[in-house]
Write an enzyme that holds these catalytic residues in place. Structure first.
Site, mmCIF file in Angstrom:
data_model
loop_
_atom_site.group_PDB
_atom_site.id
_atom_site.type_symbol
_atom_site.label_atom_id
_atom_site.label_comp_id
_atom_site.label_asym_id
_atom_site.label_seq_id
_atom_site.Cartn_x
_atom_site.Cartn_y
_atom_site.Cartn_z
ATOM 1 N N HIS A 193 51.663 30.170 30.628
ATOM 2 C CA HIS A 193 50.589 30.960 30.020
ATOM 3 C C HIS A 193 51.149 32.029 29.086
ATOM 4 C CE1 HIS A 193 51.439 34.545 32.448
ATOM 5 N NE2 HIS A 193 51.637 33.724 33.470
ATOM 6 N N GLU B 137 50.945 30.670 40.302
ATOM 7 C CA GLU B 137 52.218 31.390 40.290
ATOM 8 C C GLU B 137 52.707 31.607 41.725
ATOM 9 O OE1 GLU B 137 55.012 32.094 39.432
ATOM 10 O OE2 GLU B 137 54.824 33.510 37.756
#
EC number: 5.4.2.11
Length: 248
Positions: A9, A87
């Site tokens: 990202h 994550e």
């Protein structure tokens, strides 16, 4: 031969503020949005087209994927989102400033928490807002399955079942796949694909918003791996990621 594209990202608000983010849901900065758009433009200019996309369930990865596909003219693409691509969970460190944490505990301790292979940070308390069971996107998932803190090893243990059960069969079935995820969930995939040692993966830093392209053989073993974009700019971004956990 198969192709696979991974993209971390774009810069998030907590990346900008140098805070441990993990599973906390933050959006992209203006810089992060432009990084994502630029990644999409590079993929389009290189002639890439996809059949299927995967992302985590966190806004920064979802937004990045949307912006990439918008630039490519592929907003219609089917997208599968899953928490196993999230994550790494930073436990009790979530929300803390990385440099301040290093100043308090020492660079070496923070480096161990951030970059060691199998040492997780302290657990998040179940009463904390950062414990995943309080988030509606994980409703229906056994709270004992959800992490309180993760090392890279634990992140790999979480990510790889989704790779083996879902993503790998899609690629072998002929789907052209892009995965938008996070620094550590992508490091988990890179370690597996490239058969990197536990020591080698510690020095791998993945830049934000830069497409990482794999050429894979019939068994999905890498033939070639390369980033799209200017090598010097990419190296500078990698170096910046490596310095995030140091005291100022």
């Amino acid at each position: 031969m198969y192709k696979l594209v991974l993209i971390r990202h774009g810069e998030s608000q907590w990346n900008l503020e140098n805070r441990f983010t993990g599973w906390h849901d933050v959006d992209l900065t203006d810089t992060g949005r432009e990084q994502a758009r630029n990644g999409g433009r590079m993929l389009k200019e290189a002639g890439f087209e996809f059949d299927l996309a995967y992302s985590s369930v966190l806004t920064r990865a979802i937004r990045t994927l949307n912006l990439v596909l918008e630039e490519m003219g592929q907003m219609w693409l089917p997208v599968e989102r899953h928490w196993r691509l999230n994550e790494r969970h930073y436990g009790a460190l979530t929300g803390l400033d990385k440099a301040e944490t290093a100043a308090k505990h020492g660079d070496e301790q923070v480096k161990i928490w951030r970059r060691s292979f199998d040492v997780p940070p302290p657990d998040v308390d179940e009463s904390s807002e950062h414990f995943p069971a309080h988030d509606p996107r994980y409703r229906g998932i056994d709270k004992n399955v959800l992490p309180k803190a993760e090392s890279l090893k634990l992140t790999i243990d979480r990510v790889l079942p989704y790779w083996h059960d879902v993503i790998r069969p899609s690629i072998l079935g002929g789907k052209r796949v892009i995965i938008a995820a996070h620094g550590n969930s992508l490091r988990a995939l890179v370690k597996y694909l490239d058969d990197m040692s536990d020591a080698e993966i510690l020095d791998l830093n993945i830049p934000t918003g830069v497409p990482l392209v794999y050429d894979l053989d019939a068994d999905l073993r890498p033939i070639k791996r390369e980033y799209l974009g200017d090598p010097e700019a990419i190296k500078a971004m990698m170096d910046a990621v490596a310095k995030q956990g140091q005291a100022k």
